[in-house]
Design a protein around this motif. Sequence first.
Motif, short mmCIF file in Angstrom:
data_model
loop_
_atom_site.label_atom_id
_atom_site.label_comp_id
_atom_site.label_asym_id
_atom_site.label_seq_id
_atom_site.Cartn_x
_atom_site.Cartn_y
_atom_site.Cartn_z
N GLN A 235 0.76 -0.97 -0.19
CA GLN A 235 -0.18 0.19 0.21
C GLN A 235 1.22 1.32 0.36
N GLY A 236 0.60 1.80 -1.01
CA GLY A 236 1.55 3.47 -0.93
C GLY A 236 0.70 4.12 -0.35
N PRO A 237 1.55 5.33 -0.10
CA PRO A 237 0.73 6.49 0.71
C PRO A 237 -0.02 6.77 1.11
N GLY A 238 -0.65 7.08 -0.71
CA GLY A 238 -1.76 7.66 -0.57
C GLY A 238 -3.17 6.19 -0.62
N GLY A 239 -2.64 5.34 -0.16
CA GLY A 239 -3.64 4.27 -0.14
C GLY A 239 -4.18 3.40 -1.29
N GLU A 240 -3.13 3.27 -2.35
CA GLU A 240 -3.32 3.02 -3.48
C GLU A 240 -2.10 1.53 -3.46
#
Length: 292
Positions: A235-240
């Motif tokens: 999961q990336g910082p933006g939730g993606e």
Amino acid sequence: MAAQRLDGAARAAGILGEVRADLASPPLRGMRLRLASVSVGSHPTGSLYVRNQARACADLGIEFLPMELPADSDEDALVRRIQELNADPDLTGILLQRPFPPGFNARRLQAKVHPDKDVEGMNPANLGLIVYGTPRLAPCTALAAVDLARASAVPFKGREAVVIGHSEIVGKPIAFLLLNEFATATIAHIETRDLSLHTRKADFLFVAVGRPGLVRGEMVKPGAVVIDIGISRVQGPGGEVRTVGDVEEESVARVAGFLSPVPGGVGPVTVAMLMRNTAAAARLQTAKVPSR
Ligand code: NAD
């Protein structure tokens, strides 16, 4: 200088072109190729890998037959299904979708698939032929990783090759395929004491672990060919949610000569190798010789 990218999609297209030509030539021309994809519980057609398998089959005119056993089936029920498929003369290949339900014995199941229909190359007879130096049907991901490394045009002979990961489906067969090319192969694993000691001498570095960021730039020999086989969803910082490999791409790309990306590296070539094995399995069956 940034590493040259080893483009898996382009390499896969080349292999699929060869398979297409193979299917249009004797002895496969006019033959009906049928690949059973067996799972316990709901067939993971939602998974990208299985969707790609089905699409590659459709493009080549190979029938892809999803077969789903009830979710509460036991291992013996799966063995019986494999035996039925082995005996079905209209079926040319058998693919067991992983992961198996908890408690299932993967080795026992792989050994049940007839060696001539074993498109995954996981039957012990087929794995053993890699050790003999005469591979016939070999595991698709291992074939893909070595093929992509070969696309660098750096010769294997006499070079140091380090494989991180010692699974039977990926790490070990890669090492034996490399030995067959006269590379000096080392396998590292979870108990390896000093991973960098090995990776820093590697002209070819294969990473098959499933731990994002395991290999960083300072662990890589300048100019090395680095093949990233790991697949993890993070999961990336933006939730993606993204798919990543085991290699820290930014730092490794600064040091390596060649790097296979994730996604777009070993993954597409693995599907192409499955198609190549599917054609090879069908050819074995036309030869009508008893399996070794
Ligand atoms: P596995 O879990 O069977 O084996 C993992 C290996 O990594 C083991 O040998 C273990 O000893 C080693 N390991 C674990 N932690 C380590 C560490 N810290 N340092 C060194 N070694 C360590 O996994 P597998 O089935 O071989 O798959 C490996 C990876 O490859 C996974 O990410 C999987 O998703 C991916 N994979 C990709 C493809 C593809 O087509 N690209 C196909 C199969 C598997």
